[in-house]
Design a protein around this motif. Structure first.
Motif, short mmCIF file in Angstrom:
data_model
loop_
_atom_site.label_atom_id
_atom_site.label_comp_id
_atom_site.label_asym_id
_atom_site.label_seq_id
_atom_site.Cartn_x
_atom_site.Cartn_y
_atom_site.Cartn_z
N ARG A 79 -5.84 -7.61 8.63
CA ARG A 79 -5.08 -8.27 7.60
C ARG A 79 -5.33 -7.53 6.20
O ARG A 79 -4.31 -6.80 5.43
CB ARG A 79 -5.68 -9.67 7.52
CG ARG A 79 -4.68 -10.24 6.53
CD ARG A 79 -5.26 -11.85 6.14
NE ARG A 79 -6.57 -11.43 5.44
CZ ARG A 79 -7.23 -12.66 5.00
NH1 ARG A 79 -6.66 -13.84 5.04
NH2 ARG A 79 -8.42 -12.33 4.38
N ASP A 80 -6.48 -7.00 6.14
CA ASP A 80 -6.98 -6.02 4.96
C ASP A 80 -6.22 -4.79 4.87
O ASP A 80 -5.56 -4.28 3.75
CB ASP A 80 -8.48 -5.90 4.88
CG ASP A 80 -9.03 -7.49 4.40
OD1 ASP A 80 -8.47 -8.29 4.24
OD2 ASP A 80 -10.42 -7.41 4.65
N ARG A 81 -6.11 -4.20 6.03
CA ARG A 81 -5.60 -2.74 6.07
C ARG A 81 -3.87 -3.14 5.75
O ARG A 81 -3.35 -2.12 5.05
CB ARG A 81 -5.58 -2.36 7.57
CG ARG A 81 -5.02 -1.08 7.72
CD ARG A 81 -5.15 -0.49 9.18
NE ARG A 81 -4.87 -1.53 10.27
CZ ARG A 81 -3.77 -1.71 10.76
NH1 ARG A 81 -2.72 -0.89 10.27
NH2 ARG A 81 -3.35 -2.48 11.72
N GLU A 82 -3.28 -4.13 6.26
CA GLU A 82 -1.96 -4.23 5.94
C GLU A 82 -1.65 -4.43 4.33
O GLU A 82 -0.65 -4.12 3.76
CB GLU A 82 -1.27 -5.39 6.79
CG GLU A 82 -1.20 -5.08 8.37
CD GLU A 82 -0.50 -6.43 8.99
OE1 GLU A 82 -0.45 -7.39 8.67
OE2 GLU A 82 -0.77 -6.10 10.30
N LEU A 83 -2.42 -5.43 3.96
CA LEU A 83 -2.35 -5.77 2.50
C LEU A 83 -2.72 -4.47 1.70
O LEU A 83 -1.96 -4.30 0.67
CB LEU A 83 -3.36 -6.93 2.10
CG LEU A 83 -2.84 -8.13 2.27
CD1 LEU A 83 -4.21 -9.26 2.12
CD2 LEU A 83 -1.75 -8.66 1.86
N PHE A 84 -3.78 -3.74 1.91
CA PHE A 84 -3.86 -2.62 1.06
C PHE A 84 -2.98 -1.40 1.21
O PHE A 84 -2.73 -0.78 0.26
CB PHE A 84 -5.46 -1.90 1.43
CG PHE A 84 -6.63 -2.89 1.21
CD1 PHE A 84 -6.58 -3.42 -0.34
CD2 PHE A 84 -7.55 -3.08 1.64
CE1 PHE A 84 -7.49 -4.30 -0.66
CE2 PHE A 84 -8.74 -3.72 1.32
CZ PHE A 84 -8.60 -4.50 0.15
N SER A 85 -2.28 -1.23 2.44
CA SER A 85 -1.51 -0.38 2.44
C SER A 85 0.16 -0.80 1.68
O SER A 85 0.68 0.03 1.08
CB SER A 85 -0.85 -0.04 4.06
OG SER A 85 -0.16 -1.28 4.42
N TYR A 86 0.29 -2.01 1.74
CA TYR A 86 1.43 -2.69 0.80
C TYR A 86 1.24 -2.31 -0.53
O TYR A 86 2.05 -1.88 -1.38
CB TYR A 86 1.47 -4.04 1.24
CG TYR A 86 2.92 -4.65 0.27
CD1 TYR A 86 3.99 -4.48 0.65
CD2 TYR A 86 2.47 -5.38 -0.87
CE1 TYR A 86 4.98 -5.06 0.21
CE2 TYR A 86 3.62 -5.90 -1.60
CZ TYR A 86 4.87 -5.60 -1.09
OH TYR A 86 5.90 -6.22 -1.82
N ILE A 87 -0.21 -2.81 -0.75
CA ILE A 87 -0.50 -2.34 -2.42
C ILE A 87 -0.18 -0.95 -2.91
O ILE A 87 0.37 -0.61 -4.15
CB ILE A 87 -1.61 -2.99 -2.91
CG1 ILE A 87 -1.70 -4.45 -2.59
CG2 ILE A 87 -2.25 -2.62 -4.07
CD1 ILE A 87 -3.20 -5.02 -2.93
N LYS A 88 -0.66 -0.23 -1.94
CA LYS A 88 -0.52 1.42 -2.22
C LYS A 88 0.76 1.72 -2.09
O LYS A 88 1.25 2.79 -2.86
CB LYS A 88 -1.39 2.40 -0.99
CG LYS A 88 -2.35 3.03 -1.48
CD LYS A 88 -3.11 3.62 -0.41
CE LYS A 88 -4.38 3.73 -0.28
NZ LYS A 88 -5.29 4.32 0.79
#
Length: 113
Positions: A79-88
């Motif tokens: 979940r954190d990986r998906e959220l951080f990639s979206y924010i990037k």
């Protein structure tokens, strides 16, 4: 909701959780107490009867708690990986709001008598 019984292969890259975590100890305790309750309901000596069953059930509870912790680590990492990639990829989307005080959120208290 999907029911996944196995931890995916991507989870093998994560470091393993420590053995003595809250879920593993908690589940071992709950399973051990259930074995004691079974002894009590069947009118056997609570602590002395079926020690082999108590050890087996406690071990099963410990393993289940460890598995739950391992799966939750994988879930939150994904979940954190998906959220951080979206924010990037979308730096303009997250609007950072100014933090509000509790006095601004709550209504004024007027006692009724």
């Amino acid at each position: 909701m999907q029911l996944r019984l196995g931890v995916p292969k991507e989870a093998h890259s994560l470091p393993p959780p420590p053995l003595l975590t809250f879920p593993s100890v908690w589940m071992a305790g709950v399973f051990w107490l259930s074995a004691l309750l079974d002894n009590g309901l069947n009118r056997r000596p609570i602590l002395r009867a079926g020690v082999h069953r108590q050890v087996l059930i406690t071990t099963l509870g410990f393993c289940l708690g460890y598995y739950i912790k391992r799966y939750s680590n994988y879930y939150y990492a994904e979940r954190d990986r998906e959220l951080f990639s979206y924010i990037k990829q979308h730096p303009e989307d997250p609007v950072l709001l100014e933090p509000r005080k509790m006095g601004e959120i709550l209504e004024n208290f007027i006692p009724t008598r």
